[in-house]
Design an enzyme around this catalytic site. Structure first.
Site: not given
Length: 562
Positions: A292, A303, A317
């Site tokens: 999460s 990224d 998740k």
């Protein structure tokens, strides 16, 4: 006037009868929609069922079943469980201020929170709680839930606790005034070496960002030049906290995460550029227990090519829950959106509505498939995406680290597995701590305590203890697992005698992920670079795209009219 009123009443009756006869089928269809059918069912049961039914209990049992048909993370929380479910994320609760374990049907004080009500009253680590408010509290009724129910309570209220203390024959009685107890979501902050700082985040709660800033400031005073953020086994928490912390490390206008759902329009969360630590070399540690909000942070760093992610593939998740409270104090956490990392990948692993068992067994399947031990065993089920500089990353099942560190299996035997999984090591460590607390109380650091423990022959003592508790002694396997047994036993005694940070400091001494992180910093490789083969592909693609762009713009220019 009376005549007109009479005519109006008659017309009303006639019109009502007409619409009732002609549109009764539509009315029945409206009543029989899902929510109305459920209400009608409950009313019929209440009115007509053969036996009396506790409707509140029936609803309590029905709500979790309904939500379980949606997704694995939409859940119902009863009113009595709401506080315990939210205490960790709120960062505080009202109680007496102890950490306890239950051994042999008795509450044993493992640690006393510094400055808390229990410490002020005189309770110390090692005390055994035998009564609460003049009533015995030992035996089968002693559970974690019941102990928390008796010891927690509103601020300012009092509770009388009777304890047995080691070496004393008579119980001691303490009256403790409950108070607000602060719980930290950062369990360790320290310098691993003279350049590298380490921060362990257990969860992302209301106070995590403030704690993080304090931890960074503390490390800054000690000359930190590299930073490790450990998110292993961090199951998440509030998305907002993860976003705030990521913002500290990213340049301006970098996407941190975005969310989108059927009734939730896309919302992008961008960095502000006000972060103080935009240039510090950074490593983020994750494993299969990182979920999460942990994955939001790790995904934002990966990224944006801001740091190196090390460890094993995270949980997966990617669903966002909204808390909705009911008037009776209960609540649901309902999935309202998915979140996506900056490259656009949703890292939610596959699930089938209403089949939670398969979802819950995913980690076991990964283990059996060999993913914890070999990078080649990782299955990428989602599409490929690309980071800011063009590195390939994958969606559809967690964050795959930039550097894989397998689970260490050296020294694991069937004896060690049984000793660890049965809880015998934990029990032995606690009993040993309890029996030797006086000897060890002057040893206040890991550096002081560890040499003492190494002289005690604890593996042999454990083997004797375990044999008395049903685990057959197997000398060859014990010798093979000696290093692991020592590490586990020492770590738990250090935790019992000192605190969680000391425990983490000891475990990190020879932790493979920590050692790999230090190597990354030594090589100056914490800021990711595009692999050579991908650089070549990108160069060719850029050249082709540049020509296409040039030709296209000439074509567009020829079409412009004044």
């Amino acid at each position: 006037m009376p005549l007109m009123l009479a005519i109006s009443v008659v017309l009303g009756i006639l019109l009502g009868s007409f619409y009732a006869n002609h549109f009764s089928g539509n009315r029945l269809n409206i009543i029989n929609t899902g929510s109305n059918r459920l209400n009608n069912l409950l009313r019929i049961i209440d009115d007509q069922y053969v036996d009396s039914v506790n409707m509140n209990d029936l609803v309590e049992k029905a709500l979790p079943q309904i939500l379980s048909e949606l997704d694995p993370h939409s859940v119902y929380i009863s009113a009595k469980d709401v506080q315990s479910a939210t205490d960790d994320l709120r960062g505080s609760f009202s109680g007496v201020g102890i950490e306890f374990v239950i051994r042999n049907d008795t509450v044993r004080v493992q640690n006393v929170i510094s400055g808390g009500p229990a410490e002020q009253a005189g309770v110390i680590a090692g005390d055994k709680i035998i009564s609460v408010d003049d009533k015995p509290f030992v035996g089968e009724e002693v559970t974690n839930e019941e102990a928390m129910h008796k010891l927690k309570g509103p601020r300012g209220t009092k509770v009388k606790v009777g304890v047995m203390r080691y070496g004393q024959k008579q119980p001691k009685i303490f009256t403790i005034t409950r108070d607000d107890i602060y719980t930290s979501s950062i369990s360790a902050t320290y310098m691993i070496d003279n350049k590298t700082g380490y921060i362990k985040i257990k969860n992302f709660g209301d106070n995590t960002y403030g704690e993080m800033i304090s931890s960074l400031a503390m490390l800054g005073q000690e000359g930190v030049r590299n930073l490790i953020i450990d998110l292993r086994d961090n199951v998440g928490g509030y998305m907002a906290s993860a976003i705030q912390i990521a913002d500290e490390f990213l340049p301006k206008n970098r996407r941190i995460v975005y969310t989108e759902g059927r009734k939730q329009p896309r919302q992008d969360f961008m960095s502000t550029g006000r972060g103080t630590y935009q240039d510090i070399p950074l490593v983020v540690l994750i494993n299969e227990g990182s979920a999460s909000a942990s994955e939001i942070f790790a995904g934002a760093i990966q990224d944006n090519d801001r740091g190196t992610v090390i460890g094993r593939r995270s949980f997966g998740k990617g669903l966002v829950q909204q808390q909705i409270e009911f008037p009776d104090g209960s609540m649901i956490r309902l999935t309202v959106a998915r979140y996506f990392t900056p490259s656009g990948r949703c890292i939610q692993k596959h699930y089938t509505d209403g089949k939670d068992k398969e979802y819950e067994e995913d980690l076991l399947i990964r283990y059996q498939h060999g993913e914890f031990f070999s990078e080649d065993s990782i299955k990428h089920t989602g599409p490929a995406y690309h980071t800011r500089i063009g590195r390939t990353v994958y969606g559809g099942g967690g964050i795959t680290p930039d550097i894989f560190v397998p689970e260490d299996t050296i020294g694991i035997t069937s004896y060690y597995k049984e000793a660890a999984m049965s809880g015998l090591i934990l029990q032995f460590a606690f009993d040993y701590t309890d029996d030797n607390r006086e000897k060890m109380k002057s040893l206040t650091t890991t550096q002081q305590l560890l040499p003492f423990l190494k002289r005690q022959g604890l593996v042999e003592k454990f083997a004797d203890y375990a044999e008395k508790h049903g685990l057959q002694r197997r000398n060859l396997l014990i010798q093979k697992s000696r290093t692991l047994l020592e590490r586990y036993i020492y770590s738990r005694i250090i935790y019992n005698m000192l605190d969680e940070q000391a425990w983490m400091e000891y475990l990190n001494i020879d932790d493979p992920a920590i050692l790999r992180s230090l190597d990354v910093f030594d090589r100056g490789a914490s800021f990711p670079e595009l692999p050579k083969e991908e650089q070549q592909k990108k160069s060719k693609k850029v050249a082709i795209n540049s020509n296409a762009y040039y030709d296209k713009n000439i074509y567009k220019t020829n079409l412009v009219k004044a």
